[in-house]
Design an enzyme around this catalytic site. Structure first.
Site, PDB file in Angstrom:
ATOM      1  N   ALA A 132      48.276  42.844  46.102  1.00 41.48           N
ATOM      2  CA  ALA A 132      48.006  43.030  44.534  1.00 41.48           C
ATOM      3  C   ALA A 132      46.679  43.501  44.245  1.00 41.48           C
ATOM      4  O   ALA A 132      46.512  43.952  42.985  1.00 41.48           O
ATOM      5  CB  ALA A 132      48.497  41.560  43.980  1.00 41.48           C
ATOM      6  N   ASN A 191      55.502  30.174  43.957  1.00 40.14           N
ATOM      7  CA  ASN A 191      55.875  30.707  42.705  1.00 40.14           C
ATOM      8  C   ASN A 191      56.821  30.083  42.311  1.00 40.14           C
ATOM      9  O   ASN A 191      57.742  29.574  42.767  1.00 40.14           O
ATOM     10  CB  ASN A 191      55.493  32.211  42.922  1.00 40.14           C
ATOM     11  CG  ASN A 191      56.562  32.868  43.740  1.00 40.14           C
ATOM     12  OD1 ASN A 191      57.745  32.349  44.078  1.00 40.14           O
ATOM     13  ND2 ASN A 191      56.576  34.127  44.028  1.00 40.14           N
ATOM     14  N   HIS A 211      48.852  35.042  38.907  1.00 44.43           N
ATOM     15  CA  HIS A 211      49.029  36.480  39.042  1.00 44.43           C
ATOM     16  C   HIS A 211      47.709  37.226  39.293  1.00 44.43           C
ATOM     17  O   HIS A 211      47.368  38.363  38.511  1.00 44.43           O
ATOM     18  CB  HIS A 211      49.740  37.263  38.017  1.00 44.43           C
ATOM     19  CG  HIS A 211      51.313  36.715  37.961  1.00 44.43           C
ATOM     20  ND1 HIS A 211      52.072  36.849  36.877  1.00 44.43           N
ATOM     21  CD2 HIS A 211      52.106  36.184  38.728  1.00 44.43           C
ATOM     22  CE1 HIS A 211      53.252  36.145  36.958  1.00 44.43           C
ATOM     23  NE2 HIS A 211      53.227  35.913  38.306  1.00 44.43           N
TER      24      HIS A 211
END
Length: 652
Positions: free
Chosen positions: A619, A153, A586
């Site tokens: 997540a 990332n 994301h």
């Protein structure tokens, strides 16, 4: 983020050869480190048969036992393994499909992560063709390494807006434990992981709101390119207020102030990328006798006991690198931490998910949970390209180099090797700003009529729905099509609060088939309207001093660049947005923390509805996507989950 798919060449093979020639010392050091690391830590299990039992055709399965089995050694999994094994009475096994990232050069040098794209260190995932976003499939980089996507990332340390977490708490509709996710109560976990490292070059930073004793080093140690302070000042001149710190209770709206030029990053003072493996699985942690880590362990399903009134997770099945199948038993809990793509995939393969979909693939239903793999949310980014007449960009690091640029690049490699600084410590996203698409100062009524107004879908008046950032080079496509050998910079706009939601579904019951990923990008008018405003604002900033002083007139007539986008009508800008949209890496919300009747998968204690000893910690559990970068929130969720699990085990 999608701009660094190539920092060392225009294709993977030439890139690898170039780096091998230019950085032999780095590669040699990496080989030595990898060898030493594998030998020196007993927590790593090389032979699966020493930590699990083989599964043989016709045999009743028999397996070794652990208190906790963690599936997935990514951003959250490494945190959980470290924190839970602090208690010597808890025996922990961490299963990871990839390998250790500690000695992987490209997972160490901040700017080099794009070299892992489409390699064995990446899952190489693609969406289905996105009919509203160029009509093509989109590449989704996902690291196949311990540390997970922390290895892959842009290293931006950002905790999103405080209102986002209050929204999370409200989404629980009064369930027990709901308020623990409000910003006021959750903030302690944001600070728990943080170790802010002061920089002598930035003495004006206010340390009082920063965490100082956590395992994850953050600070202002990334490279600052010439375009970054110009971008920040141009944002101010365009009407975006300066803000000293985008990670406090005061909120995140504004552009990072001049005193901090670049973005706070997960980069150490000596220029190393910080991953959760590096931060949490330290040599001391790896010496704990109650922690075992199995790499190259591809989990194929969670095992359940369905003989009682409610199913109970009792272990996991996985295959080793040589293809043998093994099983392990969890005496107390199984924790899914495989990320927002693979957690729902593994749950569905295990019989937990939408019943009709599972039956379609011949999978026995353990729990009918329609929310598994649903409500997929992702941040979309558009990339605008500009030619740089100051020739100060880092374009020479991404391929198509002249001889002079090759020589310059070799010098940069040695600068990093000897000093741990320089352009290779750029996190790419060097300067950032957060704004609202409904801000009348940025989008005045005389230019933006009421018919163009997007719906306000933010979590509160202090929360953004657009992020802007600058990059010291640009690239034509997510998968690494570099610009010609000239100098360029990029401006990016991010849709922080999408209303388009998608799904993760099984392609088949074969656990080695990649899942079917359909984010449904730009399927709502609101998402498109917000990104059009982002493009308009970026165009204005590009033509605002002092950033405008960098624009090379030679690019004005180049149809592949965006110098003239500010002169185009909304239809042209809309097409540009649809064609340029890419993932910001994301994906979230595919096993949401929410009531069952709202499509939730886990409760406020992260327990799967109906299966109380199966939790999800990654997540996937976000009730809705936060208005910022997701690595920090995942770290905080994992820290919080560790406390929740320890508390539950202490009562058992």
């Amino acid at each position: 983020m999608p701009l660094c798919s190539s920092i060392l060449g225009s294709s993977l093979a030439p890139r690898a050869r170039s780096v091998a020639a230019a950085s032999a010392v780095l590669i040699t050091a990496g080989i030595v480190l990898r060898h030493l690391y594998a030998r020196s830590h007993p927590a790593f299990v090389k032979d699966a048969a020493k930590a699990a039992r083989r599964v043989r055709a016709g045999d009743e399965y028999d397996f070794d036992e652990y208190d906790i089995v963690i599936i997935g050694g990514g951003t959250a999994g490494c945190v959980l393994a470290s924190r839970l094994s602090e208690d010597p009475s808890i025996r922990v096994l961490l299963l990871e499909a990839g390998k250790s990232s500690i000695a992987e050069i490209y997972a160490t040098i901040p700017l080099s992560y794009g070299n892992m794209f489409h390699t064995p260190l990446d899952w190489d995932l693609w969406t289905v063709p996105q009919k509203n976003a160029g009509g093509i499939a989109k590449y989704w980089p996902r690291a196949k390494l311990l540390g997970g996507c922390d290895c892959l990332n842009a290293l931006v340390f950002h905790m999103a807006a405080p209102e986002d977490y209050d929204e999370w708490a409200l989404a629980q509709k009064g369930q027990e434990g709901a308020q623990q996710w409000s910003y006021r109560e959750f903030q302690e976990y944001m600070l728990r992981f943080e170790d802010y490292c002061p920089s002598p070059e930035h003495p004006g930073v206010d340390m009082s709101p920063r965490g100082k004793s956590g395992p994850v080093q953050v600070g202002l140690f990334g490279h600052t390119s010439a375009c970054t302070p110009r971008f920040i000042k141009a944002c101010e001149n365009a009407g975006i207020p300066a803000i000293a710190d985008v990670n406090t209770a005061k909120g995140t709206l504004g552009v990072t102030k001049d005193l901090t030029w670049n973005t706070v990053t997960y980069i150490t003072p000596n220029g190393r990328r910080v991953t959760t493996e590096f931060a949490y699985l330290t040599p001391d942690v790896l010496r704990r006798p109650n922690l075992k880590i199995m790499t190259h362990a591809h989990v194929t399903r969670v095992l359940f006991d369905t003989s009682g009134a409610a199913p109970r997770a009792i272990g996991a099945e996985f295959t080793s690198a040589n293809g043998e199948t093994f099983r392990v038993k969890a005496r107390k809990e199984v924790i899914m931490a495989a990320g927002a793509v693979h957690t729902p995939q593994i749950l569905q393969l295990s019989g937990v998910g939408p019943a009709d979909h599972l039956r379609e693939h011949g999978i026995p239903v353990v729990a009918d949970l329609p929310g598994v793999g649903s409500h997929l949310m992702d941040h979309l980014v558009i990339n605008l390209h500009y030619r740089d007449k100051t020739e100060s960009s880092l374009s020479y690091v991404i391929g198509n180099r002249t001889l002079a640029q090759h020589l310059k690049f070799m010098a940069v490699i040695w600068q990093y090797r000897l000093k741990g600084n320089g352009p290779l410590t750029s996190n790419i996203c060097e300067g950032i700003a957060f704004v609202r698409s409904t801000d009348p100062k940025l989008f005045p009524r005389e230019e933006f009529g009421p018919e163009t107004d997007p719906e306000d879908v933010t979590s509160g008046p202090g929360a953004p729905d657009i992020e802007l950032f600058v990059t010291p080079f640009t690239i034509k496509a997510h998968t690494g099509i570099a610009q010609p050998p000239n100098h360029y910079f990029g401006l990016q706009g991010v849709l922080l609060r999408p209303t388009s939601t998608g799904t993760i579904r099984l392609k088949s019951r074969n656990p080695y088939d990649p899942p079917v990923i359909d984010p449904q990008y730009l399927s709502t008018k609101n998402d498109l309207a917000i990104l059009i405003r982002a493009a308009r604002l970026l165009s204005r900033i590009a033509h605002t001093a002092p950033l405008s002083d960098m624009l090379d007139p030679a690019g004005d007539a180049d149809a592949t660049l965006d110098h003239a986008l500010n002169t185009r009508d909304d239809a042209v800008v809309a097409k540009r947005v649809r064609d340029a949209a890419e993932t910001l890496y994301h994906p979230t919300c595919t096993a949401r923390m929410a009531p069952l009747e709202d499509g939730g998968v886990v409760d406020p204690f992260l327990r799967v509805h109906g299966i109380p000893n199966l939790r999800v910690v990654d997540a996937s559990v976000f009730p809705t996507i936060p208005s910022g970068h997701t690595a920090g929130p995942v770290l905080a969720v994992a820290e919080k989950a560790s406390d929740l699990i320890k508390a539950a085990l202490s009562k058992a």
